[in-house]
Design a protein around this motif. Sequence first.
Motif, PDB file in Angstrom:
ATOM      1  N   PHE A  79       0.864  -1.190   0.000  1.00  0.00           N
ATOM      2  CA  PHE A  79       0.000   0.000   0.000  1.00  0.00           C
ATOM      3  C   PHE A  79       0.894   1.232   0.000  1.00  0.00           C
ATOM      4  N   THR A  80       0.624   2.160  -0.893  1.00  0.00           N
ATOM      5  CA  THR A  80       1.466   3.326  -1.054  1.00  0.00           C
ATOM      6  C   THR A  80       1.620   4.143   0.225  1.00  0.00           C
ATOM      7  N   ALA A  81       2.809   4.727   0.405  1.00  0.00           N
ATOM      8  CA  ALA A  81       3.032   5.658   1.510  1.00  0.00           C
ATOM      9  C   ALA A  81       2.459   7.036   1.212  1.00  0.00           C
ATOM     10  N   HIS A  82       1.936   7.237  -0.011  1.00  0.00           N
ATOM     11  CA  HIS A  82       1.396   8.547  -0.394  1.00  0.00           C
ATOM     12  C   HIS A  82      -0.002   8.434  -0.995  1.00  0.00           C
ATOM     13  N   PRO A  83      -0.999   7.976  -0.218  1.00  0.00           N
ATOM     14  CA  PRO A  83      -2.367   8.040  -0.733  1.00  0.00           C
ATOM     15  C   PRO A  83      -2.761   9.492  -0.969  1.00  0.00           C
ATOM     16  N   LYS A  84      -3.647   9.710  -1.923  1.00  0.00           N
ATOM     17  CA  LYS A  84      -4.114  11.057  -2.259  1.00  0.00           C
ATOM     18  C   LYS A  84      -5.623  11.139  -2.043  1.00  0.00           C
ATOM     19  N   VAL A  85      -6.076  12.291  -1.574  1.00  0.00           N
ATOM     20  CA  VAL A  85      -7.511  12.534  -1.431  1.00  0.00           C
ATOM     21  C   VAL A  85      -7.894  13.668  -2.367  1.00  0.00           C
ATOM     22  N   ASP A  86      -8.875  13.419  -3.225  1.00  0.00           N
ATOM     23  CA  ASP A  86      -9.407  14.445  -4.115  1.00  0.00           C
ATOM     24  C   ASP A  86     -10.452  15.223  -3.340  1.00  0.00           C
ATOM     25  N   ALA A  87     -10.144  16.478  -3.034  1.00  0.00           N
ATOM     26  CA  ALA A  87     -11.054  17.289  -2.219  1.00  0.00           C
ATOM     27  C   ALA A  87     -12.397  17.495  -2.912  1.00  0.00           C
ATOM     28  N   LYS A  88     -12.411  17.422  -4.237  1.00  0.00           N
ATOM     29  CA  LYS A  88     -13.647  17.656  -4.987  1.00  0.00           C
ATOM     30  C   LYS A  88     -14.598  16.474  -4.898  1.00  0.00           C
ATOM     31  N   THR A  89     -14.059  15.252  -4.982  1.00  0.00           N
ATOM     32  CA  THR A  89     -14.909  14.056  -4.991  1.00  0.00           C
ATOM     33  C   THR A  89     -14.945  13.325  -3.654  1.00  0.00           C
TER      34      THR A  89
ATOM     35  N   ASP B 217      15.413  26.864 -10.464  1.00  0.00           N
ATOM     36  CA  ASP B 217      16.742  26.262 -10.532  1.00  0.00           C
ATOM     37  C   ASP B 217      17.418  26.366  -9.163  1.00  0.00           C
ATOM     38  N   HIS B 218      16.793  25.720  -8.182  1.00  0.00           N
ATOM     39  CA  HIS B 218      17.312  25.666  -6.820  1.00  0.00           C
ATOM     40  C   HIS B 218      17.198  24.224  -6.350  1.00  0.00           C
ATOM     41  N   ASP B 219      17.889  23.884  -5.294  1.00  0.00           N
ATOM     42  CA  ASP B 219      17.799  22.539  -4.743  1.00  0.00           C
ATOM     43  C   ASP B 219      16.594  22.469  -3.812  1.00  0.00           C
ATOM     44  N   VAL B 220      15.584  21.675  -4.192  1.00  0.00           N
ATOM     45  CA  VAL B 220      14.338  21.609  -3.425  1.00  0.00           C
ATOM     46  C   VAL B 220      13.886  20.161  -3.290  1.00  0.00           C
ATOM     47  N   GLU B 221      13.080  19.902  -2.278  1.00  0.00           N
ATOM     48  CA  GLU B 221      12.418  18.604  -2.103  1.00  0.00           C
ATOM     49  C   GLU B 221      11.249  18.761  -1.128  1.00  0.00           C
ATOM     50  N   PHE B 222      10.545  17.653  -0.904  1.00  0.00           N
ATOM     51  CA  PHE B 222       9.346  17.602  -0.062  1.00  0.00           C
ATOM     52  C   PHE B 222       8.356  18.703  -0.431  1.00  0.00           C
ATOM     53  N   PRO B 223       7.952  18.785  -1.714  1.00  0.00           N
ATOM     54  CA  PRO B 223       6.999  19.829  -2.102  1.00  0.00           C
ATOM     55  C   PRO B 223       5.620  19.568  -1.526  1.00  0.00           C
ATOM     56  N   ARG B 224       4.942  20.617  -1.155  1.00  0.00           N
ATOM     57  CA  ARG B 224       3.561  20.551  -0.686  1.00  0.00           C
ATOM     58  C   ARG B 224       2.768  21.665  -1.364  1.00  0.00           C
ATOM     59  N   ILE B 225       1.490  21.412  -1.597  1.00  0.00           N
ATOM     60  CA  ILE B 225       0.584  22.435  -2.077  1.00  0.00           C
ATOM     61  C   ILE B 225      -0.558  22.564  -1.081  1.00  0.00           C
ATOM     62  N   ASP B 226      -1.442  23.486  -1.342  1.00  0.00           N
ATOM     63  CA  ASP B 226      -2.717  23.523  -0.643  1.00  0.00           C
ATOM     64  C   ASP B 226      -3.498  22.318  -1.158  1.00  0.00           C
ATOM     65  N   ASP B 227      -3.696  21.313  -0.300  1.00  0.00           N
ATOM     66  CA  ASP B 227      -4.248  20.031  -0.749  1.00  0.00           C
ATOM     67  C   ASP B 227      -5.645  20.147  -1.356  1.00  0.00           C
ATOM     68  N   ARG B 228      -6.335  21.246  -1.085  1.00  0.00           N
ATOM     69  CA  ARG B 228      -7.657  21.443  -1.680  1.00  0.00           C
ATOM     70  C   ARG B 228      -7.558  21.640  -3.185  1.00  0.00           C
ATOM     71  N   TRP B 229      -6.345  21.918  -3.677  1.00  0.00           N
ATOM     72  CA  TRP B 229      -6.118  22.117  -5.106  1.00  0.00           C
ATOM     73  C   TRP B 229      -5.468  20.886  -5.757  1.00  0.00           C
ATOM     74  N   GLY B 230      -5.457  19.768  -5.074  1.00  0.00           N
ATOM     75  CA  GLY B 230      -4.878  18.566  -5.650  1.00  0.00           C
ATOM     76  C   GLY B 230      -5.609  18.138  -6.911  1.00  0.00           C
ATOM     77  N   GLY B 231      -4.864  17.878  -7.983  1.00  0.00           N
ATOM     78  CA  GLY B 231      -5.440  17.426  -9.238  1.00  0.00           C
ATOM     79  C   GLY B 231      -5.928  18.528 -10.144  1.00  0.00           C
ATOM     80  N   LYS B 232      -5.874  19.772  -9.693  1.00  0.00           N
ATOM     81  CA  LYS B 232      -6.276  20.891 -10.546  1.00  0.00           C
ATOM     82  C   LYS B 232      -5.197  21.965 -10.504  1.00  0.00           C
ATOM     83  N   LYS B 233      -5.325  22.961 -11.372  1.00  0.00           N
ATOM     84  CA  LYS B 233      -4.277  23.963 -11.514  1.00  0.00           C
ATOM     85  C   LYS B 233      -4.045  24.686 -10.198  1.00  0.00           C
ATOM     86  N   HIS B 234      -2.793  24.668  -9.756  1.00  0.00           N
ATOM     87  CA  HIS B 234      -2.422  25.296  -8.497  1.00  0.00           C
ATOM     88  C   HIS B 234      -1.494  26.465  -8.778  1.00  0.00           C
TER      89      HIS B 234
END
Length: 503
Positions: free
Chosen positions: A176-186, A361-378
């Motif tokens: 089972f994935t360590a990164h399940p996703k929840v679609d806030a819309k559905t 062009d920077h060294d980055v990791e562990f990106p996060r968004i506002d999860d309410r925008w998951g799957g749509k333009k953020h």
Amino acid sequence: MSLLHNRFGLKPNPSQAFPKLPQFSAFMKPCRFEGEVRDLEVEGTIPPEIHGTFFRVMPDPAYPPYVDDDGWFNGDGAVSAFEIKDGRVQFKQRYVRTEKFVAERKAHKMLTGKYRNKYTDLVELQVRTTANTNIFPYKDFLLAIKEDAHPYAMDAKTLETIGLYDFEGQLPSTTFTAHPKVDAKTGEMLCFGYEAKGDGTPDVCYYTIDSEGKFTQSVWMTAPVVGLMHDFAFTDNYVIFPIIPQLCDIERLKEGGSHWEWDGNCPLYIGVLPRYGAKGTDVKWFEYKTSFPGHTANAYEDDSGNILLDMPLSMSNVFFWWPDAQGVSPDPRTIKSDLVRFTINPAAEDLQLAQPEVLIDHDVEFPRIDDRWGGKKHRHCFFDHMDPSLGTDFAAIGPAMGGGYPPYNSLGHLDLETRKLDVYFPGSTHMCQEPVFIPTTDKEGEGYLLALVNNYRTMMSELHLVSTADFSKPAAVINLPMRLRAGLHGNWVDGQDLQLDFD
């Protein structure tokens, strides 16, 4: 369960001391703490609208290893909970009572061998997982997850382990994935498992779970290689599966080798599968030159039907502790991951991907968004960020850091419309762990970032709360009277959904 003869000559460690290796030393020395601390010290003011709990998990071995140079990923899952309410912070921490943890606590020593290699164990376990990679809210409890098995359910208020969880018998795969996703819309939860029929198998199973907990579809696919599929992304109509070129070979496992080995000749594969109504043969495996895809930030579809996938990308082996077949891995100081955007035409016949756009062009990791925008333009993306020019005193803190993932000395906020980058620098003796975003309005990106920060001067941990409207200073710094080693992932749960049992 009985002790077995280990054909590789490995024996339980008679020592009660951890090896003097970087991954067990300095800030990375195992914490091994369970308990609670009330009313943590707060510098500054926590806004009254911040009400909820930050859950995070770290690999924290309860006993010294008996294999040579055991990796830091191989620790037992220790779950931390920080409840913030009325400007005060309460802290709890407990180990996940996995089958492994319970057996080793009874034996008073480590009984399992190398990372994800059951052939090096001294005991035979039904489920070997350490549940140490993510802690994810589901219904009214938590899922402690490592992607090599089913998750463990935990009581969200007490952090007591409930037991191994198979979604009431519905979970079709062994992993089972360590990164399940929840679609806030559905309200759907989207999940998958790789090596889904056991170690070394190329099988991948994608499944969706509705808001009531019912599995609505399961799709079995075959991956082009048995590679590390740590994270994925989704859009309205597709799910996207990057494969890291860290490959598994079952024969290597049986000979006592590592589960993962970097393959510099393997391309980066990105699988694209229709989100609904698909068969396993509908997946398309797009290819890009050998590279290391980091955690996905988000994906969405543009007006032309193309998939835009944002994620960090490195041309080096970021997991340098798992080298290639010749034992070669990069110097960690040379590793860099840019935030990039792949444009993928899901209808294309040509499966070779074009060069991605570099968003920063920077060294980055562990990106996060506002999860309410998951799957749509953020518009907003937050992440761990490394910029040596900010003033980190590397000479002073180097001996105190220990070994772990590449360090990040700041938090970043990228506005994808203006391409403006804001950077929060916590101090010259500090490094940042993964942030979580806390929304405070209905508008995307308005709220706070919360991150655990390592202070190498005091050798203590701190929580830094930073307003997304002002990255120049923290709104509050919450001091812990202890040190928490590097964690992997965590999530914020709003106080309306959960209040911890501190009464």
